[in-house]
Design an enzyme around this catalytic site. Structure first.
Site, short mmCIF file in Angstrom:
data_model
loop_
_atom_site.label_atom_id
_atom_site.label_comp_id
_atom_site.label_asym_id
_atom_site.label_seq_id
_atom_site.Cartn_x
_atom_site.Cartn_y
_atom_site.Cartn_z
N GLU A 33 0.68 -1.29 0.11
CA GLU A 33 -0.01 0.11 -0.01
C GLU A 33 0.36 1.20 0.15
O GLU A 33 2.00 0.88 1.27
CB GLU A 33 -0.48 0.08 0.99
CG GLU A 33 -1.83 -0.68 1.02
CD GLU A 33 -2.33 -1.31 2.47
OE1 GLU A 33 -3.50 -2.23 2.37
OE2 GLU A 33 -2.16 -0.93 3.58
N TYR A 79 7.45 1.59 -7.92
CA TYR A 79 6.78 -0.27 -8.15
C TYR A 79 6.25 -0.32 -9.60
O TYR A 79 6.48 -1.98 -9.49
CB TYR A 79 5.86 -0.33 -7.57
CG TYR A 79 6.08 0.53 -5.43
CD1 TYR A 79 7.24 -0.15 -5.19
CD2 TYR A 79 4.65 1.00 -4.94
CE1 TYR A 79 7.08 0.29 -4.01
CE2 TYR A 79 5.70 1.46 -3.40
CZ TYR A 79 6.53 0.83 -3.33
OH TYR A 79 6.71 1.65 -1.69
C1 LIG Z 1 10.84 5.70 -3.38
C2 LIG Z 1 11.99 5.71 -2.67
C3 LIG Z 1 12.48 3.99 -1.66
C4 LIG Z 1 12.81 4.82 -4.49
O1 LIG Z 1 14.44 5.49 -4.17
P1 LIG Z 1 15.86 5.37 -5.23
O2 LIG Z 1 16.08 4.46 -4.48
O3 LIG Z 1 15.07 6.54 -4.70
O4 LIG Z 1 15.28 5.08 -6.54
P2 LIG Z 1 15.69 4.34 -7.88
O5 LIG Z 1 16.62 5.45 -7.68
O6 LIG Z 1 16.26 3.00 -6.97
O7 LIG Z 1 14.82 5.16 -8.94
C5 LIG Z 1 13.71 3.26 -8.81
C6 LIG Z 1 12.67 4.38 -9.81
O8 LIG Z 1 11.63 5.20 -8.88
C7 LIG Z 1 10.93 5.98 -9.36
N1 LIG Z 1 11.95 7.12 -9.49
C8 LIG Z 1 12.58 7.17 -8.55
N2 LIG Z 1 13.23 8.66 -8.30
C9 LIG Z 1 12.18 9.77 -8.68
C10 LIG Z 1 11.74 10.72 -8.79
N3 LIG Z 1 12.55 11.89 -8.30
N4 LIG Z 1 10.47 10.97 -9.66
C11 LIG Z 1 9.74 10.03 -10.33
N5 LIG Z 1 10.01 8.59 -9.66
C12 LIG Z 1 11.19 8.31 -9.11
C13 LIG Z 1 11.19 6.02 -10.94
O9 LIG Z 1 10.83 5.07 -11.61
C14 LIG Z 1 13.03 5.14 -11.00
O10 LIG Z 1 12.81 3.95 -11.87
P3 LIG Z 1 14.01 4.62 -13.18
O11 LIG Z 1 15.03 5.55 -12.58
O12 LIG Z 1 13.65 3.86 -14.53
O13 LIG Z 1 12.81 5.97 -14.05
C15 LIG Z 1 12.65 6.34 -2.24
O14 LIG Z 1 12.44 7.69 -3.02
C16 LIG Z 1 12.25 7.03 -0.71
O15 LIG Z 1 12.78 5.90 0.57
N6 LIG Z 1 11.15 8.12 -0.35
C17 LIG Z 1 11.06 8.06 1.25
C18 LIG Z 1 9.74 6.73 1.80
C19 LIG Z 1 9.14 6.16 1.02
O16 LIG Z 1 8.40 6.55 0.18
N7 LIG Z 1 8.79 4.94 0.55
C20 LIG Z 1 7.47 4.52 -0.01
C21 LIG Z 1 6.34 4.02 1.07
S1 LIG Z 1 5.75 3.17 0.30
#
Ligand SMILES: CC(C)(COP(=O)(O)OP(=O)(O)OC[C@H]1O[C@@H](n2cnc3c(N)ncnc32)[C@H](O)[C@@H]1OP(=O)(O)O)[C@@H](O)C(=O)NCCC(=O)NCCS
Length: 158
Positions: free
Chosen positions: A113, A125
């Site tokens: 979720e 996701y």
């Molecule tokens: C969500 C989260 C885990 C993603 O981690 P991350 O290390 O930044 O993600 P990645 O660098 O591996 O990117 C993976 C994908 O996420 C998406 N993504 C990452 N940053 C993004 C941004 N600024 N805007 C849109 N999509 C984004 C893209 O689909 C990306 O794939 P791509 O690089 O092929 O386009 C991180 O932003 C986070 O910790 N957020 C706060 C906590 C949170 O919201 N957790 C989820 C709760 S359900």
């Protein structure tokens, strides 16, 4: 960046709480984090290596996931990456490690979720073969009221 992967332990709580509070808009409490070590849960974490001490010595926690697993079903309950390390593929790496841990446990149904406003996490996701399954209206508290939860399933469960 050289990274080490392992399951979390209760000794990691301080580091988890620090990361949790820096990464999430609505962080879990320490008590909720501590409850993630019950029998039905499994976890994974990524740590930077300490270059001065050698490539196998942990330095800083940069990301983790917390999931539950019951029979062939799992819910990804928490995934986060330290703000300074975001956008470098670690979220994707953690999600892949979670799915691999599920496969090892014989888990075939994967749920999660996510806040409707959390488009960044939803993009992660969706790009990893999750699909929206349904929504739970007014599920998460916000500063001003409530917001919907988007319920997602990995490789849609028919
Ligand atoms: C969500 C989260 C885990 C993603 O981690 P991350 O290390 O930044 O993600 P990645 O660098 O591996 O990117 C993976 C994908 O996420 C998406 N993504 C990452 N940053 C993004 C941004 N600024 N805007 C849109 N999509 C984004 C893209 O689909 C990306 O794939 P791509 O690089 O092929 O386009 C991180 O932003 C986070 O910790 N957020 C706060 C906590 C949170 O919201 N957790 C989820 C709760 S359900």
């Amino acid at each position: 960046m050289s990274l080490l992967f392992r399951a979390l332990t209760p000794e990691d709580l301080d580091a988890m709480q620090h990361l949790e509070q820096s990464a999430h808009s609505h962080p879990w409490t320490r008590q909720t984090l501590a409850s993630s070590f019950g029998q039905r849960y499994f976890t994974g974490s990524l740590w930077t290596a300490d270059p001065a001490a050698g490539s196998e010595v942990e330095s800083t926690l940069v990301g983790y996931f917390i999931a539950d697993g019951v029979l062939d079903e799992s819910t990804l309950m928490n995934i986060c990456v330290a703000p300074a390390a975001q956008g470098q593929g670690l979220g994707r790496q953690l999600l892949d490690l979670y799915l691999a841990a599920c496969a090892e446990r014989g888990i075939t149904q994967h749920w999660l979720e996510v806040r409707a406003s959390n488009l960044k996490a939803q993009a992660l996701y969706l790009s990893a073969d999750y699909q929206e399954y349904s929504q739970r209206p007014d599920y998460y508290p916000t500063a001003t009221g409530w917001e919907d939860a988007v319920l997602m399933a990995f490789k849609m469960y028919d």
